[in-house]
Design an enzyme around this catalytic site. Structure first.
Site, mmCIF file in Angstrom:
data_model
loop_
_atom_site.group_PDB
_atom_site.id
_atom_site.type_symbol
_atom_site.label_atom_id
_atom_site.label_comp_id
_atom_site.label_asym_id
_atom_site.label_seq_id
_atom_site.Cartn_x
_atom_site.Cartn_y
_atom_site.Cartn_z
ATOM 1 N N LYS A 102 23.441 10.632 26.708
ATOM 2 C CA LYS A 102 23.809 10.763 27.994
ATOM 3 C C LYS A 102 22.225 9.960 28.165
ATOM 4 O O LYS A 102 21.487 9.536 28.001
ATOM 5 C CB LYS A 102 22.439 12.030 27.534
ATOM 6 C CG LYS A 102 23.250 13.508 27.354
ATOM 7 C CD LYS A 102 22.619 14.339 28.072
ATOM 8 C CE LYS A 102 23.951 15.758 26.947
ATOM 9 N NZ LYS A 102 23.728 16.755 27.291
ATOM 10 N N SER A 158 22.405 11.969 20.454
ATOM 11 C CA SER A 158 22.457 12.979 19.723
ATOM 12 C C SER A 158 23.001 13.472 18.472
ATOM 13 O O SER A 158 24.507 13.152 18.778
ATOM 14 C CB SER A 158 22.217 14.098 20.660
ATOM 15 O OG SER A 158 21.266 14.509 21.812
ATOM 16 N N ALA A 159 23.023 13.949 17.575
ATOM 17 C CA ALA A 159 24.150 13.824 16.363
ATOM 18 C C ALA A 159 24.912 14.444 16.391
ATOM 19 O O ALA A 159 24.409 15.517 16.913
ATOM 20 C CB ALA A 159 23.072 13.926 14.940
ATOM 21 N N PHE A 160 26.095 14.696 16.580
ATOM 22 C CA PHE A 160 27.274 15.355 16.293
ATOM 23 C C PHE A 160 26.865 15.683 15.389
ATOM 24 O O PHE A 160 26.993 15.729 14.001
ATOM 25 C CB PHE A 160 28.492 14.831 16.265
ATOM 26 C CG PHE A 160 29.293 14.558 17.647
ATOM 27 C CD1 PHE A 160 30.198 14.697 18.728
ATOM 28 C CD2 PHE A 160 28.544 13.582 18.696
ATOM 29 C CE1 PHE A 160 31.015 14.540 19.441
ATOM 30 C CE2 PHE A 160 29.473 13.414 19.784
ATOM 31 C CZ PHE A 160 30.322 14.135 20.206
ATOM 32 N N LEU A 161 27.794 17.325 15.006
ATOM 33 C CA LEU A 161 27.866 18.655 14.591
ATOM 34 C C LEU A 161 29.425 18.073 13.509
ATOM 35 O O LEU A 161 29.733 17.394 14.727
ATOM 36 C CB LEU A 161 28.008 20.202 14.830
ATOM 37 C CG LEU A 161 26.457 20.348 15.526
ATOM 38 C CD1 LEU A 161 26.229 21.626 16.396
ATOM 39 C CD2 LEU A 161 25.191 20.146 14.866
ATOM 40 N N ASP A 174 18.942 26.971 32.514
ATOM 41 C CA ASP A 174 20.565 26.773 32.193
ATOM 42 C C ASP A 174 21.058 26.782 30.716
ATOM 43 O O ASP A 174 22.258 26.976 30.444
ATOM 44 C CB ASP A 174 21.120 25.336 32.446
ATOM 45 C CG ASP A 174 22.259 24.915 32.853
ATOM 46 O OD1 ASP A 174 23.168 25.847 33.457
ATOM 47 O OD2 ASP A 174 22.806 24.371 32.265
ATOM 48 N N GLU A 193 25.333 29.083 21.040
ATOM 49 C CA GLU A 193 26.590 28.315 19.609
ATOM 50 C C GLU A 193 26.401 29.189 18.393
ATOM 51 O O GLU A 193 25.033 29.155 18.507
ATOM 52 C CB GLU A 193 27.267 27.844 19.819
ATOM 53 C CG GLU A 193 28.010 26.525 20.855
ATOM 54 C CD GLU A 193 28.798 25.715 20.969
ATOM 55 O OE1 GLU A 193 29.281 25.212 19.411
ATOM 56 O OE2 GLU A 193 29.437 24.962 22.223
ATOM 57 N N ASP A 208 22.187 21.175 24.630
ATOM 58 C CA ASP A 208 22.387 21.101 25.678
ATOM 59 C C ASP A 208 20.768 21.586 26.668
ATOM 60 O O ASP A 208 20.938 21.769 26.745
ATOM 61 C CB ASP A 208 23.980 21.319 26.226
ATOM 62 C CG ASP A 208 24.352 20.236 27.542
ATOM 63 O OD1 ASP A 208 23.382 19.698 28.298
ATOM 64 O OD2 ASP A 208 24.954 21.018 28.012
#
Length: 407
Positions: free
Chosen positions: A103, A207-210, A276, A281, A296
């Site tokens: 981002k 940000s590291a992906f899951l 927001d 999840e 996020d």
């Protein structure tokens, strides 16, 4: 065309030798360390190594995120106002097969969000993502994916490695000779909303992906305290102070610790000022009592001069809180462990330090006192035995509950 000529110039037309996946890769070890207690163990050398790798590793490809791609096709706007090109984010892949969400910087740290801005049209801030990870770790939630700041060369690390022709087409050179790019979508995706390097370097968050949904399925669940996401009208919780009584009667909030996890999330969001949180999840593997992912967080840390107490509605309306959460908050309110001081020291580890301005750090202390005040009010009304839930004697999770991934 530019991309093709660049590859031909560097003799990159022939396929490179295949890379091997290393079992010791930091992102893979991060995935293997996910358990029902959080995204990573309390003391995890893997996370520090992953943060360093995301800062240093070479990017081998860049592409739009799935959200951005959705804007090019069907747009489901039933829950949220979709971004109109100003919330650009990219997926960057690294030399070790890891990937992270990038981002870019859209707003300077010292700029406050204008008070007339609605929360759903606010800028997304890269430094908020970084600071949210550090705060989440300090609170011992461990529910925010590892996030780090990095200076990206938008020419070499995005334009020259992407295979997405649409992404290639939105790059241009500004009148100030800076390399810029913008989102491609049916709305206001124009050069006015571009992000620009200086002339090539642009700071942002990674940000590291899951783990993929095939390996570790997740559920996306509407937040019971979701906001209206319209310019008028309110949700029931905003007008009914007894709203929590209704929530308590609905599965899965009627038993287990789901409601307590919602309160944790509300406390976290109040500290960062994030309004927001329309969905949350969870990993399906850990069942109804699994932890909630705090994903996020880019709309946090927008206004340090305003405390949006409505974010605390789950706490103030339900009057429950985990004992471990309360003890951690009380500790961070002590002068020798002041939250702002701990955050300041933690954020110095990031290469984009200072990540937050001093007013944002001091706002954390002020908001922490408001949380503790709300808890005291609940205890005075209902008693400590009713308000404070004892979660300090939970049995250790069996090894079979850990995420199992294969290479």
């Amino acid at each position: 065309r530019r991309h093709k000529l660049y590859r031909e110039e560097l003799n990159l037309t022939s396929p490179a030798a295949p890379l091997l996946l290393r079992p010791e890769a930091s992102w893979l070890q991060f995935h293997l360390g996910i358990s029902r207690d959080g995204l990573y163990p309390r003391s995890s050398p893997t996370i520090n190594r992953l943060l360093r790798d995301m800062q240093d590793f070479t990017t081998v490809s860049a592409d739009y995120s799935q959200d951005e791609k959705a804007l090019l096709g069907a747009c489901d706007c039933s829950q949220i106002v979709k971004p109109s090109g100003v919330h650009l984010k990219l997926v960057l892949r690294f030399q070790d097969f890891g990937k992270a969400m990038f981002k870019p910087m859209r707003q300077k740290r010292e700029e406050e969000t204008p008070e007339d801005f609605f929360y759903f049209v606010d800028f997304q801030r890269h430094n908020a993502e970084i600071a949210a990870f550090h705060l989440d770790r300090i609170l011992d939630f461990r529910r925010v994916p590892p996030t780090v700041g990095r200076l990206i060369n938008v020419t070499k690390e995005i334009l020259e490695v992407t295979k997405n022709e649409i992404l290639q087409s939105v790059f241009f050179v500004s009148p100030a000779s800076n390399v810029c790019f913008f989102a491609k979508c049916p709305y206001m995706c124009k050069t006015e909303y571009a992000v620009c390097g200086n002339p090539h370097l642009l700071e942002g968050s990674l940000s590291a992906f899951l783990p993929s949904l095939n390996l570790a399925p997740r559920l996306s669940i509407p937040n019971p305290w979701i906001r209206s996401y319209s310019f008028d009208g309110k949700e029931e919780w905003e007008v009914n102070p007894l709203y929590c009584n209704t929530v308590r009667e609905i599965y899965p909030y009627s038993n287990g610790n789901r409601l307590l996890n919602i309160v944790d999330m509300a406390i976290f969001d109040f500290l960062i000022g994030n309004m927001d949180r329309h969905h949350y999840e969870m990993f399906t593997k850990f069942g109804d009592d699994g932890f909630l992912l705090h994903l996020d967080n880019a709309r946090g840390f927008g206004r340090h001069s305003h405390d949006e107490t409505s974010i605390l509605a789950p706490l103030s309306q339900c009057c429950i809180i985990k004992r471990t959460t309360l003890l951690r908050l009380q500790l961070l309110a002590e002068p020798e462990y002041r939250l702002s001081d701990v955050m300041r020291e933690s954020l110095l580890q990031d290469r984009l330090a200072p990540v937050l301005t001093e007013p944002h750090l001091l706002a954390l202390d002020r908001r922490l006192q408001l949380i503790l005040k709300a808890v005291r009010k609940c205890i005075d009304t209902y008693g400590e035995a009713t308000v404070v839930a004892n979660d300090t004697t939970q049995p250790e999770a069996p090894a079979s509950d850990r995420v199992k991934l294969t290479t």
